[in-house]
Write an enzyme that holds these catalytic residues in place. Structure first.
Site, PDB file in Angstrom:
ATOM      1  N   GLU A  45       0.826  -1.207   0.000  1.00 36.60           N
ATOM      2  CA  GLU A  45       0.000   0.000   0.000  1.00 36.60           C
ATOM      3  C   GLU A  45       0.860   1.258   0.000  1.00 36.60           C
ATOM      4  O   GLU A  45       1.842   1.359   0.752  1.00 36.60           O
ATOM      5  CB  GLU A  45      -0.924   0.050   1.221  1.00 36.60           C
ATOM      6  N   ASP A 110       9.601   4.509  15.781  1.00 42.88           N
ATOM      7  CA  ASP A 110       9.573   5.965  15.609  1.00 42.88           C
ATOM      8  C   ASP A 110      10.059   6.615  16.897  1.00 42.88           C
ATOM      9  O   ASP A 110       9.511   6.368  17.971  1.00 42.88           O
ATOM     10  CB  ASP A 110       8.152   6.421  15.275  1.00 42.88           C
ATOM     11  N   ASP A 112      10.543  10.320  18.419  1.00 40.96           N
ATOM     12  CA  ASP A 112      10.174  11.719  18.180  1.00 40.96           C
ATOM     13  C   ASP A 112      10.702  12.595  19.305  1.00 40.96           C
ATOM     14  O   ASP A 112      10.523  12.287  20.485  1.00 40.96           O
ATOM     15  CB  ASP A 112       8.653  11.850  18.084  1.00 40.96           C
TER      16      ASP A 112
END
Length: 464
Positions: A45, A110, A112
């Site tokens: 996708e 991830d 951050d």
């Protein structure tokens, strides 16, 4: 510090970037693991964000050329990569209910910088500088070693997010095949500080004053080398009353807390380094081998973990259908390219030196004036400062493709010990219930993990 330089990410700029600079072929090789298109790419996708916050999901393509054609047609502000589905995402509406399911996905992490706001003083929110980037550098060092050694994964790609963080993509087949429950268990094991509202809570990583699990002990050895320079000197995190009160909350001995609070209240000008030395003196004041001293020594290690251990956004890692920004996209706020990063040289990486789309187009203009403008432009990134970053991705993709070639030839049969990580019921190397495994070379000592849930981690060691 805030970036006040004007950023031009207009549609005209973005279209030129996609047509002349974006490395579509390199992205294809990385996601596909082979030169010839496979389901890893055709059933993958892609989601596009268009101007006006229009979001288009369930796009799929057979080749890099198809992807480039659609990207140049839509001219998105960015696009994201998702999982490999049971059928091509573009045929989702033609598929019977329940037959459209995610099958494979890189294991992603991830990190951050906003999750570090409680432990940094130089910047806050979306702002970032070289000083607080040290937190990200430490996260890369710790996670890169931990994931390779604890889980045996080898195909790790680190990518700067373009503004205030970094992403990790793990492409090992065993990692891509993990179920959502297994991903949740894995990230639960790797998580020490949950971030958000829980980021200021005292850690719960051991039983009393017992030693840390070896993986966390190894992390402490890496982190303590930087703790003094980063937390005490650079960030001076305990200088304010709020700063040292957070530190005192991590200390389990009420007598020590009372003595330190009184001393620091009477002398508010004491630096963070001075206060840390005060804490050390309090610890040495207890008899060697006493429970009080052992508890405080354990607390010192926990404090190092609290302030410097990687703060993982667990939700990004738990689900196969989570979308993550593709490498080499442009961050709309900074104009910087999301470039791969070499973990071996993470200390030398400066986010403020990453090229912006405007800078790259200026470099192209300079090349055009010297070489003329005639001809097609397919790999113009080779003529710009983007080249070393694309080369980094190409080397990573070549390793993936070589591994596939070896497996097809039946040569990838290393003898080794199989370490099994189970979500529940692990005792002295025996596992059951939804186990996932990875072959690794023999290790001096093996450890089995039992993760009951992401808040309760039980550690059992044994020879297997």
């Amino acid at each position: 510090m805030a970036n006040t330089t004007p950023v031009d990410t207009s549609p005209e700029v973005m279209l030129t970037f996609y047509r002349r600079l974006y490395p579509f072929k390199s992205i294809f090789n990385w996601l596909n693991h082979e030169h010839t298109p496979t389901r890893l790419f055709s059933n993958r996708e892609f989601a596009f964000t268009l101007p006006g916050d229009v979001y288009l999901r369930y796009n799929s393509f057979s080749t890099a050329e198809e992807l480039k054609k659609q990207v140049c047609h839509l001219n998105p502000t960015r696009f994201e990569v998702g999982p490999v589905y049971s059928v091509r995402p573009k045929d989702k509406k033609l598929t019977r209910p329940g037959a459209f399911t995610p099958l494979q996905r890189e294991l992603v992490f991830d990190i951050d910088m906003t999750d570090y706001d409680p432990v940094r003083t130089c910047c806050s929110g979306a702002d970032i500088c070289k000083r607080c980037w040290t937190f990200i550098s430490l996260a890369v060092k710790v996670l890169d070693v931990a994931i390779r050694e604890q889980f045996g994964y080898e195909d790790l790609l680190w990518v700067y997010s373009g503004r205030r963080g970094i992403h990790l993509w793990i492409s090992d087949k065993e990692a891509m095949d993990l179920t959502d429950d297994q991903r949740k268990s894995l990230v639960g094991w790797m998580t020490v500080n949950h971030g958000g509202k829980e980021s200021t809570k005292k850690l719960n990583v051991r039983f009393g004053s017992r030693s840390l699990p070896p993986p966390l002990q190894a992390a402490v050895e890496i982190l303590k080398e930087t703790f003094s320079d980063l937390i005490l000197s650079d960030q001076d995190l305990f200088a304010s009353e709020g700063g040292y009160e957070t530190l005192l909350e991590q200390i389990p001995d009420s007598q020590t807390v009372g003595d330190l609070r009184a001393k620091w209240s009477d002398d508010p000008g004491r630096s963070s380094e001075d206060k840390w030395q005060d804490f050390k003196k309090e610890v040495k004041g207890y008899e060697k081998g006493s429970s009080q001293r052992n508890n405080l020594l354990a607390a010192m290690e926990d404090i190092i973990l609290f302030y410097t251990y990687p703060r993982i956004d667990a939700e990004v890692s738990k689900h196969r259908n989570h979308l993550l920004k593709a490498p080499f996209c442009i961050h709309p706020k900074t104009g910087r390219v999301c470039v791969p990063v070499d973990p071996a040289h993470i200390d030398d990486f400066n986010p403020e030196s990453v090229p912006t789309v405007g800078q790259l187009l200026q470099e192209l203009d300079a090349v055009g004036r010297s070489e003329g403008e005639a001809g097609e432009h397919h790999s113009d990134w080779e003529k710009t400062s983007l080249k070393p970053y694309v080369d980094l991705l190409d080397k990573h993709a070549l390793r993936l493709m070589e591994r596939v070639r070896q497996e097809k030839r039946g040569k990838d049969e290393p003898l080794g010990t199989q370490i099994v990580f189970g979500t529940i019921g692990v005792t002295r190397g025996r596992t059951h219930a939804e186990a996932f495994s990875r072959k690794r070379p023999p290790q001096p000592q093996l450890y089995a993990l039992s993760i009951v849930d992401t808040r309760s981690i039980k550690y059992a060691s044994g020879a297997g």
